[in-house]
Motif scaffolding. Structure first.
Motif, PDB file in Angstrom:
ATOM      1  N   LEU A  41       0.795  -1.213   0.000  1.00  0.00           N
ATOM      2  CA  LEU A  41       0.000   0.000   0.000  1.00  0.00           C
ATOM      3  C   LEU A  41       0.835   1.274   0.000  1.00  0.00           C
ATOM      4  N   ALA A  42       2.133   1.157   0.247  1.00  0.00           N
ATOM      5  CA  ALA A  42       2.966   2.349   0.340  1.00  0.00           C
ATOM      6  C   ALA A  42       3.097   3.062  -1.002  1.00  0.00           C
ATOM      7  N   VAL A  43       3.233   2.321  -2.088  1.00  0.00           N
ATOM      8  CA  VAL A  43       3.384   2.925  -3.412  1.00  0.00           C
ATOM      9  C   VAL A  43       2.369   2.279  -4.342  1.00  0.00           C
ATOM     10  N   THR A  44       1.534   3.112  -4.944  1.00  0.00           N
ATOM     11  CA  THR A  44       0.532   2.550  -5.841  1.00  0.00           C
ATOM     12  C   THR A  44       0.807   2.887  -7.287  1.00  0.00           C
ATOM     13  N   ARG A  45       1.717   3.796  -7.547  1.00  0.00           N
ATOM     14  CA  ARG A  45       2.049   4.164  -8.911  1.00  0.00           C
ATOM     15  C   ARG A  45       3.542   4.391  -9.011  1.00  0.00           C
ATOM     16  N   VAL A  46       4.142   4.012 -10.130  1.00  0.00           N
ATOM     17  CA  VAL A  46       5.575   4.172 -10.324  1.00  0.00           C
ATOM     18  C   VAL A  46       5.820   5.045 -11.543  1.00  0.00           C
ATOM     19  N   SER A  69      -8.861   8.846 -10.236  1.00  0.00           N
ATOM     20  CA  SER A  69      -8.770   8.951 -11.686  1.00  0.00           C
ATOM     21  C   SER A  69      -8.336   7.617 -12.274  1.00  0.00           C
ATOM     22  N   PRO A  70      -8.668   7.336 -13.543  1.00  0.00           N
ATOM     23  CA  PRO A  70      -8.309   6.055 -14.150  1.00  0.00           C
ATOM     24  C   PRO A  70      -6.804   5.812 -14.180  1.00  0.00           C
ATOM     25  N   ALA A  71      -5.997   6.852 -14.372  1.00  0.00           N
ATOM     26  CA  ALA A  71      -4.550   6.663 -14.438  1.00  0.00           C
ATOM     27  C   ALA A  71      -3.980   6.201 -13.100  1.00  0.00           C
ATOM     28  N   ALA A  75      -2.310  -0.571 -13.121  1.00  0.00           N
ATOM     29  CA  ALA A  75      -1.167  -1.328 -12.612  1.00  0.00           C
ATOM     30  C   ALA A  75       0.115  -0.855 -13.301  1.00  0.00           C
ATOM     31  N   PRO A  76       1.262  -0.983 -12.626  1.00  0.00           N
ATOM     32  CA  PRO A  76       2.529  -0.529 -13.219  1.00  0.00           C
ATOM     33  C   PRO A  76       2.837  -1.194 -14.566  1.00  0.00           C
ATOM     34  N   HIS A  77       2.487  -2.475 -14.722  1.00  0.00           N
ATOM     35  CA  HIS A  77       2.785  -3.130 -15.996  1.00  0.00           C
ATOM     36  C   HIS A  77       1.925  -2.580 -17.132  1.00  0.00           C
ATOM     37  N   GLU A  78       0.721  -2.105 -16.808  1.00  0.00           N
ATOM     38  CA  GLU A  78      -0.131  -1.497 -17.844  1.00  0.00           C
ATOM     39  C   GLU A  78       0.427  -0.138 -18.273  1.00  0.00           C
ATOM     40  N   VAL A  79       0.895   0.620 -17.305  1.00  0.00           N
ATOM     41  CA  VAL A  79       1.498   1.921 -17.596  1.00  0.00           C
ATOM     42  C   VAL A  79       2.744   1.711 -18.448  1.00  0.00           C
ATOM     43  N   LEU A  80       3.566   0.734 -18.075  1.00  0.00           N
ATOM     44  CA  LEU A  80       4.784   0.433 -18.826  1.00  0.00           C
ATOM     45  C   LEU A  80       4.450   0.000 -20.251  1.00  0.00           C
ATOM     46  N   ARG A  81       3.470  -0.893 -20.409  1.00  0.00           N
ATOM     47  CA  ARG A  81       3.084  -1.366 -21.743  1.00  0.00           C
ATOM     48  C   ARG A  81       2.662  -0.199 -22.628  1.00  0.00           C
ATOM     49  N   ASP A  82       1.827   0.684 -22.110  1.00  0.00           N
ATOM     50  CA  ASP A  82       1.352   1.817 -22.900  1.00  0.00           C
ATOM     51  C   ASP A  82       2.492   2.765 -23.280  1.00  0.00           C
ATOM     52  N   ARG A  83       3.411   2.984 -22.349  1.00  0.00           N
ATOM     53  CA  ARG A  83       4.560   3.858 -22.636  1.00  0.00           C
ATOM     54  C   ARG A  83       5.436   3.239 -23.716  1.00  0.00           C
ATOM     55  N   LEU A  84       5.641   1.917 -23.630  1.00  0.00           N
ATOM     56  CA  LEU A  84       6.489   1.251 -24.616  1.00  0.00           C
ATOM     57  C   LEU A  84       5.824   1.212 -25.998  1.00  0.00           C
ATOM     58  N   LEU A  85       4.500   1.059 -26.032  1.00  0.00           N
ATOM     59  CA  LEU A  85       3.793   1.085 -27.313  1.00  0.00           C
ATOM     60  C   LEU A  85       3.921   2.464 -27.976  1.00  0.00           C
ATOM     61  N   THR A  86       3.886   3.505 -27.177  1.00  0.00           N
ATOM     62  CA  THR A  86       4.082   4.857 -27.703  1.00  0.00           C
ATOM     63  C   THR A  86       5.509   5.019 -28.226  1.00  0.00           C
ATOM     64  N   GLU A  87       6.486   4.516 -27.464  1.00  0.00           N
ATOM     65  CA  GLU A  87       7.887   4.565 -27.899  1.00  0.00           C
ATOM     66  C   GLU A  87       8.078   3.822 -29.216  1.00  0.00           C
ATOM     67  N   ALA A 111       8.589  -9.033 -14.256  1.00  0.00           N
ATOM     68  CA  ALA A 111       9.003 -10.162 -15.090  1.00  0.00           C
ATOM     69  C   ALA A 111       7.822 -11.035 -15.496  1.00  0.00           C
ATOM     70  N   ARG A 112       6.851 -11.199 -14.627  1.00  0.00           N
ATOM     71  CA  ARG A 112       5.711 -12.052 -14.970  1.00  0.00           C
ATOM     72  C   ARG A 112       4.838 -11.433 -16.069  1.00  0.00           C
ATOM     73  N   HIS A 113       4.977 -10.134 -16.309  1.00  0.00           N
ATOM     74  CA  HIS A 113       4.214  -9.455 -17.355  1.00  0.00           C
ATOM     75  C   HIS A 113       5.052  -9.220 -18.608  1.00  0.00           C
TER      76      HIS A 113
END
Length: 155
Positions: A41-46, A69-71, A75-87, A111-113
Motif C-alpha cells: 500500500l505504500a506505493v501505488t504508482r511508479v 482517476s483512471p490513471a 497497474a505498473p505493468h499497464e502503464v509500462l506497456r502503454d509507454r512502450l507502445l508509444t515509444e 518479469a511475470r508481465h
C-alpha cells in the motif's frame, strides 16, 4: 543397595511453552502479513518515464478524490506497456524492447508481465512496420515473446 527415585507430585513444565511461545507464534504468523500489506500500500504508482513528477502516491493519499482517476488505478505493468507502445511508434521497436528489458531488470516484479508486454509490442510492430521489418527487430527479451507477437499479428 537399592536406590529409589523420587518423583515430584507436580508436573514439570517444559521450557518454551506458555504465553511467550504463543505470542511468538502469533507474531510469526501476523508480522509477515502486516509487512506485505504495508509495503504494497505504500506505493501505488511508479514513474517509469524518469522525469520528476507527482507519480508516487502514498497510501494516505489513496483515499483522496484525486486518486480516483483512471490513471491512478492502473497497474505498473499497464502503464509500462502503454509507454512502450508509444515509444515503438515514435522511435522503433528496438528502443521499446531495450526499455522493456531495463524495466524488468530494475523491477523484477514486472518479469511475470514481460512476455505479454513483448507480444503486444510485436503485434504493434507489425501494424506500424509490416511483418518483415518488425521481425528484424526481434531479440531475446522475455524469451521469444516479441517474435511470437509478430507471428500472431502476421497470420
Amino acid at each position: 543397595m537399592k536406590h529409589s527415585v523420587k518423583h515430584s507430585a507436580t508436573p514439570q513444565t517444559r521450557r518454551g511453552r506458555g504465553p511467550a511461545r504463543r505470542i511468538g507464534r502469533s507474531l510469526a504468523l501476523v508480522l509477515p502479513v502486516v509487512l506485505v500489506l504495508s509495503g504494497t500500500l505504500a506505493v501505488t504508482r511508479v514513474n517509469w518515464s524518469g522525469s520528476p513528477s507527482d507519480s508516487v502516491l502514498t497510501a494516505s493519499e489513496a483515499t483522496s478524490p484525486k486518486a480516483s482517476s483512471p490513471a491512478a488505478s492502473r497497474a505498473p505493468h499497464e502503464v509500462l506497456r502503454d509507454r512502450l507502445l508509444t515509444e515503438l511508434q515514435e522511435e522503433d521497436p528496438g528502443v521499446a524492447l531495450t526499455h522493456l528489458q531495463q524495466a524488468v531488470d530494475d523491477r523484477p516484479s514486472l518479469a511475470r508481465h514481460c512476455a505479454s508486454i513483448a507480444r503486444a509490442l510485436g503485434r504493434a510492430a507489425v501494424r506500424v512496420y509490416g511483418p518483415t521489418r518488425a521481425q528484424s527487430y526481434a531479440r531475446p527479451v522475455c524469451d521469444t515473446a516479441f517474435a511470437s507477437g509478430v507471428l500472431a499479428a502476421h497470420r
